[in-house]
Scaffold this motif. Sequence first.
Motif, short mmCIF file in Angstrom:
data_model
loop_
_atom_site.label_atom_id
_atom_site.label_comp_id
_atom_site.label_asym_id
_atom_site.label_seq_id
_atom_site.Cartn_x
_atom_site.Cartn_y
_atom_site.Cartn_z
N ALA A 51 0.65 -1.25 -0.37
CA ALA A 51 -0.03 -0.18 0.02
C ALA A 51 0.73 1.16 0.21
O ALA A 51 1.60 1.16 0.62
N VAL A 52 0.05 2.08 -0.40
CA VAL A 52 0.39 3.84 -0.28
C VAL A 52 -0.52 4.49 0.30
O VAL A 52 -0.99 4.47 0.49
N TYR A 53 0.40 5.65 1.48
CA TYR A 53 -0.45 6.57 1.62
C TYR A 53 -0.31 8.24 1.52
O TYR A 53 0.67 8.19 0.99
N THR A 54 -1.18 8.61 2.22
CA THR A 54 -0.91 9.79 2.45
C THR A 54 -0.16 10.51 2.41
O THR A 54 0.67 9.91 3.39
N THR A 55 0.05 11.75 2.21
CA THR A 55 1.82 11.89 2.65
C THR A 55 1.30 13.23 3.37
O THR A 55 2.19 14.01 4.48
N ASN A 56 -0.28 13.13 3.74
CA ASN A 56 -0.72 14.61 5.39
C ASN A 56 -0.11 14.32 6.36
O ASN A 56 0.27 12.68 6.48
N GLN A 57 0.77 14.75 7.53
CA GLN A 57 0.81 14.17 9.28
C GLN A 57 -0.07 14.18 9.40
O GLN A 57 0.28 13.12 10.42
N ILE A 58 -1.47 14.66 8.97
CA ILE A 58 -1.70 14.00 10.46
C ILE A 58 -2.64 13.04 9.65
O ILE A 58 -3.53 13.25 8.25
N GLN A 59 -2.92 12.24 9.83
CA GLN A 59 -3.42 10.56 9.47
C GLN A 59 -3.81 9.81 9.98
O GLN A 59 -4.20 9.48 11.76
N ALA A 60 -5.68 9.60 9.69
CA ALA A 60 -5.95 9.16 10.20
C ALA A 60 -5.81 7.29 10.91
O ALA A 60 -5.43 6.52 10.60
N ALA A 61 -6.95 7.23 11.39
CA ALA A 61 -6.69 5.79 12.49
C ALA A 61 -6.84 4.76 11.87
O ALA A 61 -6.05 3.67 11.82
N PRO A 62 -7.67 4.89 10.49
CA PRO A 62 -7.21 2.95 9.42
C PRO A 62 -6.19 3.23 9.11
O PRO A 62 -5.86 1.40 8.93
N LEU A 63 -5.73 4.02 8.76
CA LEU A 63 -4.67 3.92 8.13
C LEU A 63 -3.05 3.60 8.95
O LEU A 63 -2.58 2.28 8.56
N THR A 64 -3.35 3.72 10.32
CA THR A 64 -2.07 3.03 11.03
C THR A 64 -2.33 2.03 11.36
O THR A 64 -1.37 1.49 11.37
N VAL A 65 -3.36 1.59 11.95
CA VAL A 65 -4.05 -0.06 11.52
C VAL A 65 -3.69 -0.65 10.33
O VAL A 65 -3.01 -1.68 10.94
N THR A 66 -3.83 -0.21 9.06
CA THR A 66 -3.48 -0.94 7.80
C THR A 66 -1.69 -1.08 7.92
O THR A 66 -2.20 -1.97 7.36
N LYS A 67 -1.38 0.44 7.99
CA LYS A 67 0.02 0.04 7.70
C LYS A 67 0.32 -1.05 9.54
O LYS A 67 1.49 -2.16 8.84
N GLU A 68 0.07 -1.04 10.67
CA GLU A 68 0.69 -1.93 11.34
C GLU A 68 0.17 -3.52 10.59
O GLU A 68 1.50 -4.15 10.70
N SER A 69 -1.07 -3.67 9.89
CA SER A 69 -1.34 -5.51 9.44
C SER A 69 -0.21 -5.63 8.61
O SER A 69 0.23 -6.94 8.25
N ILE A 70 0.23 -3.94 7.57
CA ILE A 70 0.92 -4.54 6.60
C ILE A 70 2.18 -5.17 6.95
O ILE A 70 3.10 -5.85 6.59
#
Length: 408
Positions: A51-70
């Motif tokens: 996955a690739v993710y938003t470059t915004n410094q403020i990132q939503a909770a689901p992104l943190t969870v997905t990053k952890e999963s992958i």
Amino acid sequence: MIVSENVIQKVNGHNIAAPKGFSAGGIHCGIKHKKLDLGLIVSDVQASAAAVYTTNQIQAAPLTVTKESISKEQLLQTVIVNSGNANACTGTQGMADAYEMRSLVSQKLGISDHLTAVASTGVIGEMLPMDTVRSGIQSIQADSTLKSSIDFSQSILTTDKVMKNTTYRFEVDGKEVTISGTAKGSGMIHPNMATMLGFVTTDASIEPEALHEALKNAVDRTFNCITVDGDTSTNDMVLILANGCAENSTLKPGHKDWGVFQEALRIVCEDLGKMIAKDGEGATKLIETKVTGTATDEDARKIAKTIVGSPLVKTAVFGCDANWGRVMAAVGYSGVPIDIGSLEIYIGPVCVVKEGMPVSFSEQDVIDYLKHHEILIEVKAGNLEGYGTAWGCDLTYDYVQINASYRT
């Protein structure tokens, strides 16, 4: 690598579950008033994931969870997505809610938590209605029918007017491989990920590290070359699953069909990116800008993105104003060195600048061209080998109206 067009075939009836071993579904669980708002993708087996993710410094909770999963094993088996609520700027409770979504789906499917990805899109700063989400996760089902894939594609939309779907087939080692994509995005769209979600599935067998590199390269040349309004959001990602059900020998750099896979992935991402740009909030026209003659492809893409991102260029296209000076100004402030003496600008088929100077042209011809729904602007910025393309849309009265009342 140049790949013949007939090697990669477009498929009708676009279906995110078209690759072997995938299923999908979407339902209305109650986050939105009436529209579908919860979607699920499932692979029969564990799949390589990137996955690739938003470059915004403020990132939503689901992104943190997905990053952890992958990051656990670079594998996933399912993705749960909700629309209508971004679960962003929601603090520790929002994080707990995203983890709970992951856990509920994993329990439902009998898999480890880290094999589930979570994505959300919608209004920022509001808590998820978790009672509604919990019941929705218990109710949602996935299968491989076209209807269920359409339901998934509809369930991830927010202000989008249309679904964005695409599917291609090609061969690896004589085995048929399918790759499909679906996306959402209409506003808060800007290069380097924006308020958009993209999901790609393929039955190809591929190493996770190679998959990540292929996705990053494809996104840099496609999704990161679109802009609607210059805003980059908090939630956005493009995620790919490759489950190996096509049973080809494992793809990686050096494989004879590696280039074919890379090109197929790029085409899927380009299709979805252009659909997002064309569906920009309030948009009436797709703007494509092609730039040549720069020192590098990255330089060319930077100029192209600057042009399609210019509010003055976008409003000129909306108003059918043959104002080439706005294009020239955008080239100049892009920050990329150019050879002014070689600069050429075309609006559609009409040359308006040559050797850095305006040329005589029919204003009416350009006005008539700008009445079309798809507009091409071409720029020659020098005599070197760099080439790049970007996509955007016009800026209309409706964009202001939509965003002035987004939460109401």
